[in-house]
Write an enzyme that holds these catalytic residues in place. Sequence first.
Site, PDB file in Angstrom:
ATOM      1  CB  CYS A 311      -0.950   0.013   1.196  1.00 19.29           C
ATOM      2  SG  CYS A 311      -0.138   0.246   2.796  1.00 19.29           S
ATOM      3  CB  CYS A 384      -0.421 -10.479   3.892  1.00 13.49           C
ATOM      4  SG  CYS A 384      -1.192 -12.077   4.289  1.00 13.49           S
ATOM      5  CB  VAL A 515      10.645  14.193  11.867  1.00 11.09           C
ATOM      6  CG1 VAL A 515      10.057  14.918  10.687  1.00 11.09           C
ATOM      7  CG2 VAL A 515      12.107  13.894  11.629  1.00 11.09           C
ATOM      8  N   GLY A 600       4.432  14.100  20.593  1.00  3.87           N
ATOM      9  CA  GLY A 600       4.630  15.481  20.155  1.00  3.87           C
ATOM     10  C   GLY A 600       4.054  15.721  18.774  1.00  3.87           C
ATOM     11  CE  LYS A 673     -10.024   5.459  16.597  1.00  3.02           C
ATOM     12  NZ  LYS A 673      -8.637   5.132  16.189  1.00  3.02           N
ATOM     13  CG  PHE A1150     -18.495 -13.289 -13.018  1.00  5.55           C
ATOM     14  CD1 PHE A1150     -17.293 -12.666 -13.264  1.00  5.55           C
ATOM     15  CD2 PHE A1150     -19.313 -13.572 -14.093  1.00  5.55           C
ATOM     16  CE1 PHE A1150     -16.903 -12.329 -14.560  1.00  5.55           C
ATOM     17  CE2 PHE A1150     -18.945 -13.245 -15.387  1.00  5.55           C
ATOM     18  CZ  PHE A1150     -17.735 -12.622 -15.628  1.00  5.55           C
ATOM     19  CD  GLU A1497     -16.341 -16.783  -8.647  1.00  9.68           C
ATOM     20  OE1 GLU A1497     -16.391 -15.609  -9.039  1.00  9.68           O
ATOM     21  OE2 GLU A1497     -16.605 -17.764  -9.372  1.00  9.68           O
TER      22      GLU A1497
END
Length: 1551
Positions: A311, A384, A515, A600, A673, A1150, A1497
Amino acid sequence: MDSTSDPLVFFVNGKKVKIGEPDPETTLLQYLRRSLYLTGTKQACGQGACGACTVMVSYVNINTKAIRHITVNACLVPICYLHGMAVTTVEGIGSTRNGLHPIQKSLVEYHGLQCGFCTPGMVMTMYTLFRNNPEPTQDQMERVLEGNLCRCTGYRPIVEAFKSAKEKCPCGLGFCLETSDTTVQTESKKPNEGNVSTQDVIFPPELQLNPEYHNRMVKFRSAKYTWYRPITLVELLNLYNKFPDAQLTNKTAMGYGRRFTDWVGVDQIRNTARKIVKYKFMLCNYVYFPLKSYLSLMCGEVYLTGTKQACGQGACGACTVMVSYVNINTKAIRHITVNACLVPICYLHGMAVTTVEGIGSTRNGLHPVQKSLVESHGLQCGFCTPGMVMTMYTLFRNNPEPTQDQMERVLEGNLCRCTGYRPIVEAFKSAKEKCPCGLGFCLETSDTTVQTESKKTNEGNVSTQDVIFPPELQLNPEYHNRMVKFRSAKYTWYRPITLEELLNLYNKFPDAQLVSGCNTIGYLLRQGDFNSKVIICCTNIPELHGVQISSSEIRIGASVTMGELESDLTVFKSNKTAMAMVDVLRWVGVDQIRNTATLGGHVMSEIPNLDMKTFFLASGASLELQTMDGGVRMIPMDDEFIKNVQDGGFRDQILVSIRVPLMSEDEYILGIKQPKRRGFDYGIVTTGMYVQFEKGTNVVQNLRLAFGGTDNKPVLAKKSANLAIKRTWCEDTLETVTDCLVTELQSTAYANSSFRTTLACSFFLKFFMTIKAKLETGSSDNSTDFSTVPTSGVQVYDVPDEDGTHAVWKPIPNVTSEYITAGEAQFVDDIPNSTNELFAGVVTSAHAHAKILSVDVSAALAIDGVVDYIDHKDVPFHNKYGPLAPDDTLFCENEVMYNGQVIGAILAVSREVASRAVKLVKVTYEPLEAIISLEDAILKESFLGDPYRVASGSMEKAETEADFVVEGGCETGSQEHMYLEPQSTVVVPRKEQHEVDIVSSTQGVTQVQDEIAKFLGLESSRISVRVKRAGGGFGGKATNSIITAGIAAVGAWKTNQPVRCVFDREVDVRVTGKRHPVKALYQLYYKKDGQIVGVDVKFFFGAGYSTDLSPFIMQACMFLTQGCYDFTNMKAEGRLCRTNLPSNTAFRGFGSPQALFVVESMIQKVAFNLNIPVEQVRSKNILRQGAVTPFHMPINDDNLYRCWQECKSDSEYDKRIENIRKFNSANRWKKRGISVVPAMLPIGYPPLFLNQAGALVHVYKDGSVRLAHGGAELGQGLHTKMIQIAATVLEIPHEKIIIAETSTTTVPNTFETSGSTGTDLYAGAVLDACRKIKERLAPIKENDPEGGWHAWVMTAYFSRVSLSATGFFKLRTEGYNFQTHTGIHAHYFTYGSACTEVEIDVLTGEHQLVRTDIVLDVGKSINPAIDVGQIEGGFIQGSGMMTYEEVNIDKDGKIAETGPLDYKIPGIRNIPKVMNVKLLKDSEGPKTCYSAKGIGEPPLLLAISVFYAIKEAVLAARTEENLTNDCFFNSPATVEKIRMACQDKITQKTK
């Protein structure tokens, strides 16, 4: 000493070459072959004695100013010698593509070559002679050929050829080139018509007219040498005085190392006898590149390609590595996981990095973590897997005895699109038992370690030093105790070690970027969006580190990472401030992010919805700032702080620490959150809520409410909070504050502001209930929190091979799994760069629909390293393509049709250069009207093709029989494939015969071959396409893979250089097609008992801008219009809607998931209207044995009903229905729902010609077997199953068989691997090939029954029996006619059923999968472990389609999501807490190879149960508000849709 270097400029075949820092050691031959890939010039001797490397060099005589053409031996000429000269190689005078030169043609006609290695040199020798003398005598010809050796011909035909060429080669008169009769042609069109002229034979005017090339001294400098070329004797003497050790030598000595001062030699030597000045400097220069990520360093330079780039956003974990470092305060060694794609290499100074290659290998032994993944089937495509390995390895390094929850937590940062995660967790639980890391025996020898003969690579256990932290880094203070500076051409990186050094640097470089972590800067550097040229890294400043707790506050250093803070605070379990902070930190990012993200950076960020920021705002935290003059400021985090952050008000100050006050007994704080999905995700809304009561009472003394995500900056809701002061903590206060929040949080920053306000108010309600419970009972009210039980599951399957002699039907691990877990398995972008390889960066449209007025690439081409730009004008033949209709364009021409469409591509020496250059291409547009949404297309009747209509039975009859008629509709959204390996292709052109080699991550090698042949105007036989494995596909690498292959092929064809095209994730998402969104409108005819007697439905498919596979997908959808139910009367119509979006394409299922979703909505509609259980309607209508579908497919067994009944029984459906009723009545803000759905999928392609397959089997003399077939390995285990079949037929161990790759050169004319047909088709072909070999060996085996496999094979070889065989298989004998709606559209159905229970948080819309039970009919599974993995993975992928995976398109047609950072696929925390899978036993399957059924599938369809379980939970929530009307929201069921459907007082207020 001056370190500058002049640029070296010369011309090659008429093209200008400019080298910034030329190396005098590089010869012309090396440069031609390695850098320009002009390999016609050969290297034979390297001594200048054979002439194979002869080229023509042209230059201006410095005295006469005349142009001179000479032959030289390129192996002896340093490139620095060529400044201001022109080089002509054999490629520059003629080609088969553009026409052969008469010299070349004459050699062909007179048979003047044999092996051909010397021929290019012969050509250039004679060409140079003709350039200087168009009428040479034969003696002159023979003389110049003295420098060219030939070992084959005997020379006579060469001389005859050149005599012939003399008659037709008046060089320099403009017609030296003629069209070759053998120029490659396709159809009737020739690449060139008539005579062809070229400028390559003309001396470049620039060299003749520009005196700079000849009238000034030049200097070229490399790390080792400095080369001077003086132009006067005075300059020469000065240099010789300055460098008395300098070597005056001739050119040939430079190239070979011997002196030819007195020897006259041949023309190639005589032509270069000249003196030059050279000086040698022994220098070591190390240049650091802050721009590079650690990932690009590993893959591009160190070649540790086990670490993957999926990614580039730090959001998938595929690039996870372990970084170890010494804590500068505690001096302890810390091991952390990081995302390598985000880490600049400069950040790693003084650290140690461990990659997947460093912990185990197939040669030296796998690590237990790796081995457990193999044994537990914890991988599929494997892209992965290395990241998973390193995540768990790091956990074990820090904690040899982790709990399952700790394992699952660290895996939150690692995505898998294939497995469903369950086997990965099981693997790591297994590894825990045998992985006491750090004790010296972490590595074990793999049972399948590669062996040669009888000798094993490793005996016994293997130890490694890779797991030991390098003592040098721990003992040498130089790595940590001094400031370091790294400098590249673009950036300077400083790492100070004291606050004083930091202040001095910041004063000196006020625009520098500070940084401490590396997540944001790493991403910006990769994207080229980083503006500051100076970077100051604050990681080693002690004052910015450390966490200290005093009696009044917690001090957190600004450079403390989230991971360090959580670890440090966890020990203070009695400190409620610390524990409240830990609760918030728990869901900030994931370990790979927390380990490098600092507090920070978090606090000073302008991002409005950060978790800890709102927590700090609520807590009353203050900040310690250091000013440039050394002063210290303490400021509160309040409204002014928020404003200053947004305005950049802290640019002249340095954040030193955050101070969080400790709470007393009467103070409480809570951070919440709500992301799109639990796991790694930003919060849609985040909050910190703090309350202080008057001592010993419930009267509010102080209240702070901070919200992120409701506006474009964090909001402190002071007005609402103040209303609670002096009031008791009661319902009236709740209502008052909530009412005010609705008003105070109003904003136009977001389109869904009402939902965000709803979330904020719901958070306050949660806070209110939590604090109320603490005040009343002393404990928290967790009634709205989900349970955190670890995942578990049971897998039930049968192994029917009782005697164990068959390799089929066994749970054999993926045959390449060991290589995958070790990082040794090769994907496309793991292939080493070829010599002179270019990278293609694509230029894409910024409009959904527009005319292209101009494209300006001048700024991009001016960048060093940019070679060329290609667009539609560079496509040799057809620019359009498509599997059904050629209406896709490789490069758009005059009009862009969607935002992200490819306009052109930059070809550059690296992907970093290409990425920078792409941003400089300026495209001018004239916007046109665009159709973005499906609704707009329907309204404007923007359709592709004609309607597709089918009918069965009689709607008049349905109307007569029905008691009720109801209308309804529903929609399913689009879905991004999100395969982890992006679209990737490497193309290598072969000049000979105009062949092109392509390695592509594709599902269809033949489809790529066909389209590339059309692009280039070549026959398919000249295009070789291969794929070893693809890192996921799911349909997205069927037609989409043609894009990268086409771009790279056109680039390679134009430049004659290898080209690599690998999409960045954002480009991949924007360019490629997705799952079709579908809108359905239906009319139902049904009876009182729930029987549906008629269905009239219209489908509208969002096709995108072109046809692609949309007609097939729509037809496949309509084949399941009846779903799993017996609708005897049916009418259906489908339309393809054309929009200005990427062409949607094949996706797992499909069209079938959309069809079943629509059908189940019908079932729900009937059940709701009749007020009967939905399961009753399903049971009433389900297909049973003997039924016939509307498309004439008979139901020959009762396996669908068996799956349905067994699923209900195994899941205890009836019992759980009652338990859920009790749960829902006891819980106001949590609700549960359950749904059990059947599914069926037709397997086999309707057109008969698509149901064919081929295979090739080679048996070698040693008994090993090499198998090839036409199917692509995408992670579905196809190769493994084929090996099992071959091993069973040949009766040999499966370990003796390998599959190298899928290639058009071994098995031609294949169809894409899709539709769950791969095993059915290729198993038949493999079976056929193996049976042929077995039959050939049968007589040998009969004569020697005790001989064994190896002996039989050797006997066959000596008996001249062929040990190679092709196999062919065709499925079915009857196809389907789409015009007449007759015939057979599939071979059989795969059936299944799933029961899913979910729990929703009514206040936030979040859901949790409590339990899923699946029963699937797979026939007799060839490999039950692989099939179970397909079921689990398919179901989880389908659950993403039904819930989290929402594709949003803005008004300009741009896809809002850019990758896993904001497009959320299911993660480890989103799978069912309990997932049970059973393969139907004793299935009476169709006649397939070993009675197996297609499996890829069907499981995805079962995830529809997730959506309808959520709907049941929502309906339960609505009953609390006495809402009895049906509430149907469309797929996907996002948190927003769920929350807003669960209507209550809050949603009413925020409308």
